[in-house]
Motif scaffolding. Structure first.
Motif, PDB file in Angstrom:
ATOM      1  N   LEU A   1      22.388  54.885  40.808  1.00  0.00           N
ATOM      2  CA  LEU A   1      23.368  54.316  41.730  1.00  0.00           C
ATOM      3  C   LEU A   1      23.820  55.374  42.723  1.00  0.00           C
ATOM      4  O   LEU A   1      24.001  56.536  42.357  1.00  0.00           O
ATOM      5  N   LEU A   2      23.989  54.992  43.973  1.00  0.00           N
ATOM      6  CA  LEU A   2      24.558  55.911  44.952  1.00  0.00           C
ATOM      7  C   LEU A   2      26.053  56.061  44.677  1.00  0.00           C
ATOM      8  O   LEU A   2      26.707  55.125  44.211  1.00  0.00           O
ATOM      9  N   GLN A   3      26.587  57.232  44.993  1.00  0.00           N
ATOM     10  CA  GLN A   3      28.010  57.462  44.761  1.00  0.00           C
ATOM     11  C   GLN A   3      28.858  56.443  45.521  1.00  0.00           C
ATOM     12  O   GLN A   3      29.847  55.935  44.990  1.00  0.00           O
ATOM     13  N   SER A   4      28.484  56.105  46.732  1.00  0.00           N
ATOM     14  CA  SER A   4      29.243  55.117  47.507  1.00  0.00           C
ATOM     15  C   SER A   4      29.163  53.735  46.857  1.00  0.00           C
ATOM     16  O   SER A   4      30.141  52.985  46.849  1.00  0.00           O
ATOM     17  N   GLU A   5      28.006  53.392  46.286  1.00  0.00           N
ATOM     18  CA  GLU A   5      27.860  52.104  45.598  1.00  0.00           C
ATOM     19  C   GLU A   5      28.725  52.058  44.350  1.00  0.00           C
ATOM     20  O   GLU A   5      29.318  51.017  44.037  1.00  0.00           O
ATOM     21  N   LEU A   6      28.821  53.177  43.653  1.00  0.00           N
ATOM     22  CA  LEU A   6      29.671  53.252  42.467  1.00  0.00           C
ATOM     23  C   LEU A   6      31.126  53.024  42.850  1.00  0.00           C
ATOM     24  O   LEU A   6      31.826  52.232  42.207  1.00  0.00           O
ATOM     25  N   ALA A   7      31.579  53.676  43.903  1.00  0.00           N
ATOM     26  CA  ALA A   7      32.957  53.501  44.365  1.00  0.00           C
ATOM     27  C   ALA A   7      33.198  52.040  44.746  1.00  0.00           C
ATOM     28  O   ALA A   7      34.232  51.453  44.383  1.00  0.00           O
ATOM     29  N   ASP A   8      32.260  51.447  45.456  1.00  0.00           N
ATOM     30  CA  ASP A   8      32.399  50.041  45.854  1.00  0.00           C
ATOM     31  C   ASP A   8      32.435  49.125  44.628  1.00  0.00           C
ATOM     32  O   ASP A   8      33.250  48.213  44.555  1.00  0.00           O
ATOM     33  N   GLU A   9      31.550  49.379  43.673  1.00  0.00           N
ATOM     34  CA  GLU A   9      31.487  48.537  42.478  1.00  0.00           C
ATOM     35  C   GLU A   9      32.781  48.609  41.665  1.00  0.00           C
ATOM     36  O   GLU A   9      33.252  47.605  41.141  1.00  0.00           O
ATOM     37  N   LEU A  10      33.349  49.800  41.591  1.00  0.00           N
ATOM     38  CA  LEU A  10      34.579  49.981  40.813  1.00  0.00           C
ATOM     39  C   LEU A  10      35.835  49.679  41.622  1.00  0.00           C
ATOM     40  O   LEU A  10      36.934  49.732  41.094  1.00  0.00           O
ATOM     41  N   LYS A  11      35.640  49.422  42.917  1.00  0.00           N
ATOM     42  CA  LYS A  11      36.757  49.123  43.822  1.00  0.00           C
ATOM     43  C   LYS A  11      37.756  50.277  43.862  1.00  0.00           C
ATOM     44  O   LYS A  11      38.961  50.099  43.744  1.00  0.00           O
ATOM     45  N   ILE A  12      37.193  51.482  44.012  1.00  0.00           N
ATOM     46  CA  ILE A  12      38.001  52.683  44.118  1.00  0.00           C
ATOM     47  C   ILE A  12      37.589  53.461  45.358  1.00  0.00           C
ATOM     48  O   ILE A  12      36.508  53.245  45.908  1.00  0.00           O
ATOM     49  N   ALA A  13      38.458  54.368  45.804  1.00  0.00           N
ATOM     50  CA  ALA A  13      38.150  55.208  46.959  1.00  0.00           C
ATOM     51  C   ALA A  13      37.028  56.175  46.600  1.00  0.00           C
ATOM     52  O   ALA A  13      36.872  56.560  45.442  1.00  0.00           O
ATOM     53  N   ARG A  14      36.274  56.558  47.600  1.00  0.00           N
ATOM     54  CA  ARG A  14      35.181  57.505  47.352  1.00  0.00           C
ATOM     55  C   ARG A  14      35.705  58.827  46.794  1.00  0.00           C
ATOM     56  O   ARG A  14      35.062  59.439  45.948  1.00  0.00           O
ATOM     57  N   ALA A  15      36.866  59.265  47.256  1.00  0.00           N
ATOM     58  CA  ALA A  15      37.446  60.509  46.742  1.00  0.00           C
ATOM     59  C   ALA A  15      37.780  60.368  45.258  1.00  0.00           C
ATOM     60  O   ALA A  15      37.591  61.314  44.480  1.00  0.00           O
ATOM     61  N   THR A  16      38.242  59.206  44.858  1.00  0.00           N
ATOM     62  CA  THR A  16      38.538  58.956  43.448  1.00  0.00           C
ATOM     63  C   THR A  16      37.248  58.978  42.636  1.00  0.00           C
ATOM     64  O   THR A  16      37.195  59.544  41.538  1.00  0.00           O
TER      65      THR A  16
ATOM     66  N   PHE B   1      45.276  36.963  28.203  1.00  0.00           N
ATOM     67  CA  PHE B   1      44.346  38.020  28.586  1.00  0.00           C
ATOM     68  C   PHE B   1      43.330  37.503  29.594  1.00  0.00           C
ATOM     69  O   PHE B   1      43.068  38.152  30.614  1.00  0.00           O
ATOM     70  N   ALA B   2      42.752  36.342  29.341  1.00  0.00           N
ATOM     71  CA  ALA B   2      41.777  35.755  30.271  1.00  0.00           C
ATOM     72  C   ALA B   2      42.426  35.491  31.627  1.00  0.00           C
ATOM     73  O   ALA B   2      41.813  35.725  32.674  1.00  0.00           O
ATOM     74  N   GLY B   3      43.665  35.039  31.620  1.00  0.00           N
ATOM     75  CA  GLY B   3      44.383  34.809  32.872  1.00  0.00           C
ATOM     76  C   GLY B   3      44.591  36.097  33.649  1.00  0.00           C
ATOM     77  O   GLY B   3      44.442  36.143  34.874  1.00  0.00           O
ATOM     78  N   PHE B   4      44.926  37.163  32.932  1.00  0.00           N
ATOM     79  CA  PHE B   4      45.100  38.454  33.580  1.00  0.00           C
ATOM     80  C   PHE B   4      43.796  38.923  34.215  1.00  0.00           C
ATOM     81  O   PHE B   4      43.786  39.404  35.352  1.00  0.00           O
ATOM     82  N   VAL B   5      42.694  38.785  33.489  1.00  0.00           N
ATOM     83  CA  VAL B   5      41.391  39.208  34.021  1.00  0.00           C
ATOM     84  C   VAL B   5      41.069  38.418  35.288  1.00  0.00           C
ATOM     85  O   VAL B   5      40.625  38.995  36.294  1.00  0.00           O
ATOM     86  N   GLU B   6      41.308  37.135  35.267  1.00  0.00           N
ATOM     87  CA  GLU B   6      41.048  36.306  36.453  1.00  0.00           C
ATOM     88  C   GLU B   6      41.944  36.710  37.617  1.00  0.00           C
ATOM     89  O   GLU B   6      41.492  36.768  38.760  1.00  0.00           O
ATOM     90  N   GLN B   7      43.213  36.997  37.339  1.00  0.00           N
ATOM     91  CA  GLN B   7      44.122  37.445  38.398  1.00  0.00           C
ATOM     92  C   GLN B   7      43.670  38.778  38.974  1.00  0.00           C
ATOM     93  O   GLN B   7      43.699  38.973  40.192  1.00  0.00           O
ATOM     94  N   ALA B   8      43.251  39.695  38.118  1.00  0.00           N
ATOM     95  CA  ALA B   8      42.778  41.000  38.589  1.00  0.00           C
ATOM     96  C   ALA B   8      41.549  40.837  39.488  1.00  0.00           C
ATOM     97  O   ALA B   8      41.431  41.487  40.528  1.00  0.00           O
ATOM     98  N   LYS B   9      40.636  39.952  39.106  1.00  0.00           N
ATOM     99  CA  LYS B   9      39.453  39.699  39.924  1.00  0.00           C
ATOM    100  C   LYS B   9      39.841  39.079  41.268  1.00  0.00           C
ATOM    101  O   LYS B   9      39.275  39.433  42.310  1.00  0.00           O
ATOM    102  N   ALA B  10      40.796  38.161  41.245  1.00  0.00           N
ATOM    103  CA  ALA B  10      41.243  37.521  42.487  1.00  0.00           C
ATOM    104  C   ALA B  10      41.913  38.537  43.411  1.00  0.00           C
ATOM    105  O   ALA B  10      41.692  38.528  44.631  1.00  0.00           O
ATOM    106  N   ILE B  11      42.703  39.428  42.846  1.00  0.00           N
ATOM    107  CA  ILE B  11      43.353  40.465  43.644  1.00  0.00           C
ATOM    108  C   ILE B  11      42.308  41.384  44.264  1.00  0.00           C
ATOM    109  O   ILE B  11      42.372  41.708  45.454  1.00  0.00           O
ATOM    110  N   ALA B  12      41.331  41.795  43.466  1.00  0.00           N
ATOM    111  CA  ALA B  12      40.269  42.672  43.979  1.00  0.00           C
ATOM    112  C   ALA B  12      39.496  42.001  45.108  1.00  0.00           C
ATOM    113  O   ALA B  12      39.202  42.621  46.129  1.00  0.00           O
ATOM    114  N   ALA B  13      39.191  40.722  44.939  1.00  0.00           N
ATOM    115  CA  ALA B  13      38.450  39.985  45.977  1.00  0.00           C
ATOM    116  C   ALA B  13      39.283  39.872  47.254  1.00  0.00           C
ATOM    117  O   ALA B  13      38.769  40.028  48.367  1.00  0.00           O
TER     118      ALA B  13
END
Length: 106
Positions: free
Chosen positions: A11-26, A87-99
């Protein structure tokens, strides 16, 4: 982060950051730690010298099953504390927030 690298070696470092939804510096800081522990190797991409390919080491591959089991145990514990439905509701909310964040970069 290590689980993502184990799932997609090379995986490219930029792809990893994108996949994890984090900044490249992180991502860089996280990879610095994994590299210091001997769990990943970064190598320059032949396609783009500014990018690094991330591959797991043999040590990382050796702990893959234990890492996945630990993640599953945490999920089970959280489901036990909060209930499977909450728990399932939280996971769905987290995914919706990320999207939503991904569709509104600022």
């Amino acid at each position: 982060m290590l689980r993502a690298v184990l799932a997609r070696p090379g995986l490219l470092q930029s792809e990893l950051a994108d996949e994890l939804k984090i900044a490249r510096a992180t991502a860089t800081r996280g990879l610095d730690g994994l590299e210091a522990k001997g769990l990943v190797v970064r190598s320059k991409s032949t396609a783009d010298k500014r990018e690094s390919l991330i591959t797991p080491t043999a040590e990382a591959v050796a702990i893959k099953d234990a890492l996945n089991a630990a993640s599953g145990a945490v999920t089970q514990r959280l489901q036990g504390v909060f209930g499977a439905e909450v728990f399932a509701g939280f996971v769905e909310q987290a995914k919706a927030i990320a999207a939503r964040l991904a569709s509104h970069p600022e």
